[in-house]
Write a protein that holds these residues in place. Structure first.
Motif, mmCIF file in Angstrom:
data_model
loop_
_atom_site.group_PDB
_atom_site.id
_atom_site.type_symbol
_atom_site.label_atom_id
_atom_site.label_comp_id
_atom_site.label_asym_id
_atom_site.label_seq_id
_atom_site.Cartn_x
_atom_site.Cartn_y
_atom_site.Cartn_z
ATOM 1 N N THR A 51 66.316 67.536 7.659
ATOM 2 C CA THR A 51 65.461 67.623 6.277
ATOM 3 C C THR A 51 64.215 67.351 6.772
ATOM 4 N N ILE A 52 63.819 67.947 5.655
ATOM 5 C CA ILE A 52 61.886 69.114 6.373
ATOM 6 C C ILE A 52 61.112 67.524 5.186
ATOM 7 N N ILE A 53 60.170 66.598 5.161
ATOM 8 C CA ILE A 53 59.535 65.575 4.764
ATOM 9 C C ILE A 53 58.304 66.440 4.434
ATOM 10 N N VAL A 54 57.482 66.896 2.652
ATOM 11 C CA VAL A 54 56.231 66.865 2.856
ATOM 12 C C VAL A 54 55.518 66.297 2.123
ATOM 13 N N PHE A 55 54.188 65.346 3.018
ATOM 14 C CA PHE A 55 53.508 64.932 2.188
ATOM 15 C C PHE A 55 52.112 66.265 2.271
ATOM 16 N N THR A 56 51.004 65.213 1.629
ATOM 17 C CA THR A 56 49.923 65.869 1.634
ATOM 18 C C THR A 56 48.495 64.230 2.232
ATOM 19 N N ASN B 96 50.646 69.589 4.168
ATOM 20 C CA ASN B 96 50.382 70.623 3.305
ATOM 21 C C ASN B 96 49.193 69.757 3.109
ATOM 22 N N LYS B 97 48.981 70.694 2.327
ATOM 23 C CA LYS B 97 47.596 70.967 2.190
ATOM 24 C C LYS B 97 46.241 70.401 3.407
ATOM 25 N N GLY B 98 46.763 71.499 4.177
ATOM 26 C CA GLY B 98 45.018 71.037 5.918
ATOM 27 C C GLY B 98 44.237 71.937 5.764
ATOM 28 N N GLY C 41 67.832 60.347 19.369
ATOM 29 C CA GLY C 41 66.854 60.760 20.398
ATOM 30 C C GLY C 41 66.486 62.615 19.589
ATOM 31 N N TRP C 42 66.082 62.625 18.562
ATOM 32 C CA TRP C 42 65.228 63.430 17.785
ATOM 33 C C TRP C 42 63.961 62.781 17.077
ATOM 34 N N THR C 43 62.924 63.169 17.993
ATOM 35 C CA THR C 43 61.991 62.465 17.437
ATOM 36 C C THR C 43 60.872 63.874 16.102
ATOM 37 N N PRO C 44 61.069 63.413 14.503
ATOM 38 C CA PRO C 44 60.319 63.873 14.052
ATOM 39 C C PRO C 44 59.148 64.461 14.571
ATOM 40 N N PRO C 45 58.787 66.311 14.819
ATOM 41 C CA PRO C 45 57.537 66.803 15.459
ATOM 42 C C PRO C 45 56.942 66.804 13.672
ATOM 43 N N VAL C 46 55.786 66.274 13.341
ATOM 44 C CA VAL C 46 54.323 66.317 12.408
ATOM 45 C C VAL C 46 53.353 67.553 12.558
ATOM 46 N N LEU C 47 53.781 68.964 11.908
ATOM 47 C CA LEU C 47 53.473 69.384 11.293
ATOM 48 C C LEU C 47 51.949 70.003 10.741
ATOM 49 N N VAL C 48 50.971 70.112 11.007
ATOM 50 C CA VAL C 48 50.386 70.561 9.582
ATOM 51 C C VAL C 48 50.639 72.009 9.231
ATOM 52 N N THR C 49 50.338 72.417 7.113
ATOM 53 C CA THR C 49 50.415 73.846 6.893
ATOM 54 C C THR C 49 49.059 73.357 6.160
ATOM 55 N N ARG C 50 49.424 75.043 5.886
ATOM 56 C CA ARG C 50 48.337 75.661 4.428
ATOM 57 C C ARG C 50 48.758 76.202 3.781
ATOM 58 N N ALA C 51 49.669 75.820 2.997
ATOM 59 C CA ALA C 51 51.850 77.275 2.046
ATOM 60 C C ALA C 51 50.759 77.399 1.428
ATOM 61 N N ASP C 52 49.989 77.770 0.705
ATOM 62 C CA ASP C 52 49.668 78.593 -0.316
ATOM 63 C C ASP C 52 49.225 80.089 0.279
ATOM 64 N N LYS C 53 48.586 79.801 2.090
ATOM 65 C CA LYS C 53 47.424 80.907 2.754
ATOM 66 C C LYS C 53 48.511 81.305 3.644
ATOM 67 N N GLY C 54 50.157 80.537 3.676
ATOM 68 C CA GLY C 54 51.019 80.838 4.496
ATOM 69 C C GLY C 54 50.803 80.409 5.782
ATOM 70 N N GLU C 55 49.998 79.701 6.567
ATOM 71 C CA GLU C 55 49.593 78.976 7.774
ATOM 72 C C GLU C 55 50.344 77.885 7.481
ATOM 73 N N GLY C 56 51.129 77.978 9.179
ATOM 74 C CA GLY C 56 51.849 76.751 9.972
ATOM 75 C C GLY C 56 53.509 76.901 9.777
#
Ligand SMILES: Nc1nc2c(ncn2[C@@H]2O[C@H](COP(=O)(O)OP(=O)(O)OP(=O)(O)O)[C@@H](O)[C@H]2O)c(=O)[nH]1
Ligand SMILES: [Mg+2]
Length: 320
Positions: free
Chosen positions: A161-166, A190-192, A216-231
């Motif tokens: 499960t992926i959680i998207v925040f801004t 998102n909206k990096g 045992g899994w630590t969720p990675p926290v990634l930054v994306t700029r989805a409208d430009k397809g980044e990340g």
């Protein structure tokens, strides 16, 4: 039991898949009969959930991720639960627009209405995911708004499960955030391009590292700029990492627990549906409730009397 739709779906016919999903969505018994024939052919696909607050970029991410994963050679299908689709077709078209890259890559996308009832949504989504897998998809992405319990139930069915925040989430989202973090395996800011991105990533990383019910899994926290397809390549990598982390054993364990919860929920839902149709319009039940209103009896006794009276009369719904 005809099995005609089921057979065509197993042969890869998308039209039949769309038709069966509609039947399931409408709660048609015929749909569930066809689905029961597909179920034994499923259970291997990677089911990925994408959730988060309204407008966070879930559809944009889902569409672009679908393309990245398809380019890796995966057979991807998408189920999007549209929070606003009750207002007509416009929102569904909106989703279409946001996922147009995916659609032009030939990825099967299905938008479903959120009819505002609890339980039914998880039921329909699980059904749709099953249909997509039977159609030959090995990766199914489910997009849904992460707001109430009903939406959360949808994610009981996902492996990842992926959680998207801004970065601009406000205080009012704190509670939602806490609730969502519990079910998240991957967190995306998102909206990096917006101010506050680094801060949001830092804060969410702290939450992620103290996730409740840790396996045992630590969720990675990634930054994306989805409208430009980044990340999104990194997001796809995190998805693949989580799938490898789960492996066969953890996945089976997770599914065992989730299926148990799902069956229990279906029992509750169906019991309630049958019970309420038995009670509705029943003169004696109405009288008992009125007695409680007029304080002739207490509400606890009223409830018990209604249950005892009704349990004997609950019927199996007719098949057609
Ligand atoms: N500035 C900025 N806007 C973005 C980004 N990603 C998506 N958007 C925009 O945010 C808006 C909402 O995107 P959606 O993908 O529809 O968001 P959603 O979470 O699916 O929305 P709902 O399903 O309606 O809750 C759209 O106008 C997108 O173009 C981003 O990285 N930066
Ligand atoms: Mg959306």
């Amino acid at each position: 039991m005809s099995g005609r739709l089921a057979q065509k779906i197993l042969e890869g016919d998308e039209k039949s898949a769309a038709r069966l999903i509609s039947l399931i969505e409408e709660g048609e018994q015929e749909g569930y009969r066809e689905l029961s024939l597909l179920y034994p052919h499923t259970g291997k696909a990677h089911v990925i959930g994408v959730t988060g607050p309204p407008g966070a970029g879930k559809s944009t991410i889902t569409g672009k991720l679908a393309v990245v994963l398809a380019k890796e050679g995966k057979k991807v299908g998408v189920v999007a639960i549209d929070p606003t689709s009750m207002q007509g077709k416009g929102a569904l078209l909106g989703d279409r627009l946001r996922m147009k890259d995916a659609e032009s890559e030939g990825i099967f996308i299905r938008s479903m209405a959120n009819r505002g009832y609890s339980g039914g949504m998880a039921r329909a989504t699980a059904g749709a995911a099953c249909v997509l897998e039977a159609l030959g998809k090995d990766t199914v992405i489910v997009e849904s708004l992460g707001a109430g319990q009903a939406e959360k139930d949808v994610f009981y069915l996902c492996d990842t499960t992926i959680i998207v925040f801004t970065p601009d989430y406000g205080d009012e989202i704190q509670l939602l955030k806490a609730g969502l973090m519990e079910i998240g395996d991957i967190v995306i800011v998102n909206k990096g391009d917006l101010p506050g991105t680094a801060e949001a990533q830092r804060e969410l990383s702290i939450c992620a590292s103290t996730r409740i019910g840790t396996d045992g899994w630590t969720p990675p926290v990634l930054v994306t700029r989805a409208d430009k397809g980044e990340g999104l390549t990194q997001a796809a990598k995190a998805i693949n990492d989580h799938w490898s982390f789960l492996g066969r054993e953890r996945r089976q364990q997770k599914r065992k627990e989730k299926t148990r919860t799902f069956v229990e929920d279906l029992v509750k839902e169906e019991m309630w549906t049958r019970f309420s149709s038995a009670v509705r319009g029943d003169k004696e039940c109405i009288r008992i409730t009125e007695d409680a209103i007029n304080r002739k009896i207490d509400p606890y006794s009223a409830a018990r009397q209604i249950i005892e009276k009704t349990l004997l009369t609950i019927k199996t719904p007719t098949e057609d």
